[in-house]
Design an enzyme around this catalytic site. Structure first.
Site, PDB file in Angstrom:
ATOM      1  N   ARG A  60       6.151   3.684   5.721  1.00 32.78           N
ATOM      2  CA  ARG A  60       7.034   4.736   5.201  1.00 32.78           C
ATOM      3  C   ARG A  60       6.451   6.130   5.391  1.00 32.78           C
ATOM      4  O   ARG A  60       7.193   7.117   5.387  1.00 32.78           O
ATOM      5  CB  ARG A  60       7.399   4.440   3.750  1.00 32.78           C
ATOM      6  N   GLU A  97      -4.859  -4.641  -5.015  1.00 30.69           N
ATOM      7  CA  GLU A  97      -4.882  -5.285  -6.328  1.00 30.69           C
ATOM      8  C   GLU A  97      -5.636  -6.613  -6.268  1.00 30.69           C
ATOM      9  O   GLU A  97      -6.412  -6.937  -7.153  1.00 30.69           O
ATOM     10  CB  GLU A  97      -3.445  -5.510  -6.811  1.00 30.69           C
TER      11      GLU A  97
END
Length: 172
Positions: A60, A97
């Site tokens: 993006r 994460e």
């Protein structure tokens, strides 16, 4: 009439996993006037920074960074996952994460001293952008600013990027 950009961003609950409120920019991107207004706001910031080059992480960041570079009349440099660029690269790893990932940029992408704007759709924890900054600085570039459509303030990415100028169009 000013555009309320938050109204143009779709929020999808429980994506990609339960408890996440995903901010979907595709609804803003498909609205020509809203997309243009968002880019114009980011462009005003980029012009203030006198950016000589725009760098954007996949994917993006390409949708934000490339049109900014075009409007500024400067080059655009893509940052990709390891193994996706064909020429010699510099790389940096960063924490996710659950695990690590590696970002890469062509070794000849940034000239020493070049004023670089980093552009992406979203500032969350700052991990991807911190890694992108590292790549630019490995090549001697000067990060003059970081521009985002969205900032998730509760994830404190701005704190991780302390010392760098940050602009975000919308904050949650």
């Amino acid at each position: 009439m000013a555009i309320n950009f938050k109204e143009k961003i779709r929020v999808i609950p429980d994506f990609p996993e339960p408890g996440i409120l995903f901010k979907d920019i595709t609804t803003l991107l498909k609205d020509g006037p809203a997309y243009k207004a968002a880019l114009d706001a980011l462009l005003a910031y980029a012009r203030e920074k006198n950016a000589e080059l725009v760098v954007g992480p996949e994917a993006r960041g390409f949708v934000i960074g490339a049109p900014l570079a075009y409007a500024l009349g400067v080059g655009f440099v893509p940052v990709r996952k390891k193994g996706k660029l064909p020429a010699e690269t510099v790389e940096t790893s960063y924490n996710l994460e659950y695990g690590k990932d590696v970002l890469a940029m062509h070794k000849d992408a940034v000239k020493p001293g070049q004023r670089v704007l980093i552009a992406d759709d979203l500032l969350a924890t700052g991990g991807t952008i911190s890694a992108t900054i590292s790549l630019v600085e490995q090549l001697g570039g000067r990060v003059v600013g970081c521009a985002f459509l969205i900032e998730l303030t509760y994830l404190k990415g701005r704190e991780r990027l302390a010392g760098y100028d940050i602009f975000s169009l919308v904050q949650y």
